[in-house]
Structure formats: structure tokens, C-alpha cells
Design a protein around this motif. Structure first.
Motif, short mmCIF file in Angstrom:
data_model
loop_
_atom_site.label_atom_id
_atom_site.label_comp_id
_atom_site.label_asym_id
_atom_site.label_seq_id
_atom_site.Cartn_x
_atom_site.Cartn_y
_atom_site.Cartn_z
N LEU A 28 0.82 -1.21 0.00
CA LEU A 28 0.00 0.00 0.00
C LEU A 28 0.85 1.26 0.00
N GLY A 29 2.13 1.13 0.37
CA GLY A 29 3.01 2.30 0.42
C GLY A 29 2.88 3.01 1.75
N LEU A 30 3.88 2.91 2.58
CA LEU A 30 3.79 3.44 3.95
C LEU A 30 4.94 4.37 4.26
N SER A 31 4.72 5.23 5.25
CA SER A 31 5.80 6.02 5.85
C SER A 31 5.79 5.72 7.33
N THR A 32 6.95 5.66 7.93
CA THR A 32 7.05 5.26 9.34
C THR A 32 7.18 6.49 10.22
N PRO A 33 6.29 6.67 11.23
CA PRO A 33 6.41 7.78 12.16
C PRO A 33 7.70 7.66 12.98
N THR A 34 8.23 8.78 13.41
CA THR A 34 9.47 8.77 14.18
C THR A 34 9.31 9.37 15.57
N LYS A 35 8.16 9.97 15.87
CA LYS A 35 7.96 10.61 17.16
C LYS A 35 7.87 9.56 18.26
N LEU A 36 8.61 9.72 19.36
CA LEU A 36 8.59 8.79 20.46
C LEU A 36 7.80 9.37 21.63
N ILE A 37 7.11 8.51 22.37
CA ILE A 37 6.40 8.94 23.57
C ILE A 37 7.01 8.22 24.77
N PRO A 38 6.87 8.76 25.98
CA PRO A 38 7.41 8.09 27.17
C PRO A 38 6.78 6.71 27.34
N SER A 39 7.58 5.79 27.85
CA SER A 39 7.07 4.44 28.04
C SER A 39 6.13 4.36 29.23
N VAL A 157 -7.02 14.68 17.08
CA VAL A 157 -6.24 13.45 16.95
C VAL A 157 -5.25 13.39 18.12
N GLY A 158 -5.20 12.26 18.78
CA GLY A 158 -4.36 12.10 19.96
C GLY A 158 -5.13 12.17 21.27
N ARG A 159 -6.43 12.48 21.22
CA ARG A 159 -7.24 12.51 22.45
C ARG A 159 -7.16 11.16 23.16
N TRP A 160 -7.01 11.20 24.46
CA TRP A 160 -6.84 9.98 25.27
C TRP A 160 -8.00 9.85 26.24
N TRP A 161 -8.43 8.59 26.46
CA TRP A 161 -9.48 8.32 27.44
C TRP A 161 -9.05 7.16 28.32
N LEU A 264 -3.66 -3.81 22.80
CA LEU A 264 -3.07 -4.07 21.50
C LEU A 264 -1.56 -4.22 21.65
N GLN A 265 -1.02 -5.35 21.19
CA GLN A 265 0.42 -5.60 21.27
C GLN A 265 1.10 -4.93 20.08
N SER A 266 1.36 -3.65 20.24
CA SER A 266 1.91 -2.87 19.14
C SER A 266 2.66 -1.67 19.71
N PRO A 267 3.76 -1.27 19.07
CA PRO A 267 4.46 -0.06 19.52
C PRO A 267 3.64 1.21 19.31
N TYR A 268 2.54 1.10 18.58
CA TYR A 268 1.69 2.27 18.32
C TYR A 268 0.51 2.33 19.29
N ALA A 269 0.41 1.38 20.20
CA ALA A 269 -0.68 1.37 21.16
C ALA A 269 -0.30 2.19 22.39
N PRO A 270 -1.26 2.82 23.07
CA PRO A 270 -0.96 3.54 24.30
C PRO A 270 -0.60 2.56 25.41
N THR A 271 0.13 3.04 26.41
CA THR A 271 0.50 2.18 27.53
C THR A 271 -0.70 1.85 28.40
N ASP A 309 -1.56 14.52 12.21
CA ASP A 309 -0.41 14.52 13.12
C ASP A 309 0.23 13.14 13.15
N PRO A 310 1.56 13.07 13.25
CA PRO A 310 2.24 11.77 13.26
C PRO A 310 1.85 10.95 14.48
N LEU A 311 1.86 9.64 14.31
CA LEU A 311 1.54 8.75 15.42
C LEU A 311 2.72 8.63 16.37
N PRO A 312 2.47 8.60 17.66
CA PRO A 312 3.56 8.33 18.61
C PRO A 312 3.97 6.87 18.54
#
Length: 326
Positions: A28-39, A157-161, A264-271, A309-312
Motif C-alpha cells: 500500500l506504500g507506507l511512511s514510518t512515524p518517528t515521534k517517540l512517547i514516554p514508556s 487526533v491524539g485525544r486519550w481516554w 493491542l500488542q503494538s508499539p503504536y498502542a498507548p500504555t 499529526d504523526p503517530l507516537p
């Protein structure tokens, strides 16, 4: 077939499905986000979300009570008692009151109807709403219509609950259990990624998603309430209204809101909790082999809409090392 061989076959199928899904997403053609969030959990976001939830719960009732106190104090001297012993306001004397009309909900509530007839019966509708959510809607807690394509006004985008109920109240994803919200006629409004299928692949900007159904919702004698995680017992089909909703979205390309959850077992999932990750389109819908006895499942490929906005991205290896040190 021995248990070890069955387990080996399951793992082989899982790995093969992952390889196939990855190849499809990369096409599909992807770009990889680079922004890091605290663990570690962002407690400021959690406190803010809890405060907003408390305000949504308390403020309407407090304001209503204040208005009622003000009204009573202003009209106490003008009230009179009718012949049947009921107190009537002076402004209503001589009027024939239609109490059915007086007590009817405001216009926006009367016109804000859901498409499923099961709403009236108190069951779960095809967009996953339960009785508690419908009661909240009638009370005016939800101010937006979740049956909307695209972003929900006021939700960035990025709202957390902290919970799915809060995401539902904000109208981003209405169901508190089901992963898909929508119907076969217009398509899907939103999906939730919660890690229900271990062969799905999440690359952030794109992911694969497995459909609904194929499980015995009655459960078993040992696990009578194990509805959503029960083993698959039959093929999934696009006849299922929720699966058909995503298939329809693949045809219309209308944007679908996506939330990711902490399971979700993914680096893109919230902690922890749930996060709104913006809009995606369903690029493909197809039937694939699942992980249980060769039964078929409905699969979908999602691609993120550009310009958001890029994904954390979490550093899962660093998180694992920090947990081992604690």
C-alpha cells in the motif's frame, strides 16, 4: 493429532498470516512515524481525562438544580393550589396543559434516532450501543452524533481516554465492547484496535483488521460468559452486518475513525487507556484463513489518511528493560 502438533500448526499458521498481512500492507506504500512517547503512563493526560469525565457527569445535574432553585424562588409567590390539590404556577392558570407535550424531550433528542429497531427494545443495536449508553444519550451527556463520517467536532487526533465508555461519550467510537461501529448500507464509522487477533499486523500508518463473528456467543459450561474471547467455531461471513459495514467502506472509501487500546500488542498502542489516532480508509476487504481449524475470517487492510499529526511510537525494548530493572 497431538496437542504439540496442533500448537505447532497454530503457530505456523499465525506466522504465515503475519507474513502475508505484512506483504499486503507494504504494497500500500507506507511512511514510518518517528515521534517517540514516554514508556510510562502520562498521568497528566489521565487526570485531565478523568476531570473532563467528572465535569460531564456532574455539571449538567448541578446546573439543572441551580436553574430549578432559581425558578422556584422567583415563582413561589405566584403559585397557587388547584382544586385537585396540585400546585400550579400562576402563569399556567386558565390553560389546559398537555403534559405529554410538556414532558417530551427537546427537539434534538427527538430527532437523534438510531437506525436499529433494537434500540427501543433495550438491546444492543447494530452500532453496539447498550442501555447505559442510550440512557446517557437521552440525558444529554453525548453532544455529538457518533454516526458521522470523519472527525468528531472538538475531538483532536491524539485525544486519550481512560475507558471505552469515555470514548463512546465523546462519540468517537460508540460501542463499549464491539470493535466495529456501522452498518452494511453506509459503511463503518469507527473501529477499535484491541488486539483480539494475534495474526493482525499494525504498522502504524496501515494495519490489518479481522472481522466479527464466528464464535459461539453462548459460551461453554466452563466459561459461560466468555463471549468475545471464545474459540472460533464457524466461518466469518460478509453477511454479518458489522463485517458488511467494513466491506462497504472498502467500496466507498469514506474515512473511518480509529482508536487504539492498551491491550493491542503494538508499539503504536498507548500504555494504558484508549487513544484517537485519526482517520483511515479501508483499502481492501477479503476472506482469509484464521487460526482455528482452518476456519475463514473476514480481513481488511486500513491505510491512514495523509496530512494528520504523526503517530507516537513506543520503544518497547526500552520499556521491557525498565520493567526488569524495577
Amino acid at each position: 493429532m497431538t496437542a504439540d502438533l496442533q500448537e505447532l500448526d497454530y503457530e505456523q499458521q499465525r506466522l504465515q498470516n503475519i507474513r502475508d498481512n505484512q506483504a499486503l500492507l507494504l504494497s500500500l506504500g507506507l511512511s514510518t512515524p518517528t515521534k517517540l512517547i514516554p514508556s510510562k503512563p502520562n498521568t497528566s493526560l489521565r487526570k485531565k481525562a478523568n476531570l473532563n469525565a467528572r465535569r460531564r457527569t456532574l455539571e449538567p445535574s448541578e446546573e439543572k438544580q441551580n436553574r430549578r432553585r432559581s425558578y422556584v424562588s422567583q415563582n413561589a409567590d405566584n403559585d397557587s393550589v388547584s382544586d385537585n390539590g396540585l400546585r400550579r404556577s400562576a402563569r399556567n392558570q386558565g390553560r389546559v396543559l398537555n403534559y405529554a407535550r410538556e414532558n417530551s424531550p427537546p427537539a434534538w433528542k427527538r430527532t437523534y434516532k438510531y437506525e436499529s429497531d433494537s434500540d427501543a427494545a433495550g438491546g444492543e443495536s447494530d452500532d453496539g450501543m447498550d442501555g447505559r449508553q442510550r440512557n446517557a444519550k437521552r440525558m444529554g451527556v453525548r453532544t455529538q452524533n457518533p454516526k458521522t463520517f470523519g472527525h468528531i467536532s472538538g475531538v483532536e487526533v491524539g485525544r486519550w481516554w481512560a475507558s471505552r465508555m469515555e470514548a463512546s461519550t465523546d462519540a468517537v467510537h460508540a460501542p463499549t465492547v464491539a470493535g466495529i461501529s456501522g452498518n452494511a448500507t453506509v459503511g463503518a464509522y469507527s473501529v477499535a484496535l484491541s488486539g483480539g487477533y494475534p495474526d493482525d499486523v499494525d504498522l502504524g500508518e496501515a494495519f490489518t483488521y479481522t472481522g466479527s463473528g464466528g464464535r459461539d456467543l453462548k459460551g461453554t459450561k466452563q466459561n459461560p460468559k466468555n463471549l468475545r474471547t471464545a474459540p472460533q467455531t464457524s466461518d466469518q461471513t460478509f453477511e454479518n452486518s458489522l463485517n458488511a459495514a467494513l466491506k462497504r467502506s472498502a467500496e466507498t472509501k469514506k474515512p473511518v475513525r480509529v482508536i487504539r487500546g492498551f491491550k493491542l500488542q503494538s508499539p503504536y498502542a498507548p500504555t494504558e487507556g484508549y487513544r484517537y489516532d485519526g482517520l483511515y480508509t479501508v483499502e481492501k476487504a477479503w476472506m482469509g484463513t484464521g487460526l482455528t481449524n482452518g476456519l475463514l475470517v473476514c480481513r481488511y487492510a486500513f491505510k491512514r489518511v495523509r496530512g494528520q499529526d504523526p503517530l507516537p511510537v513506543r520503544d518497547l525494548e526500552r520499556e521491557r528493560m525498565e520493567m526488569e530493572e524495577e
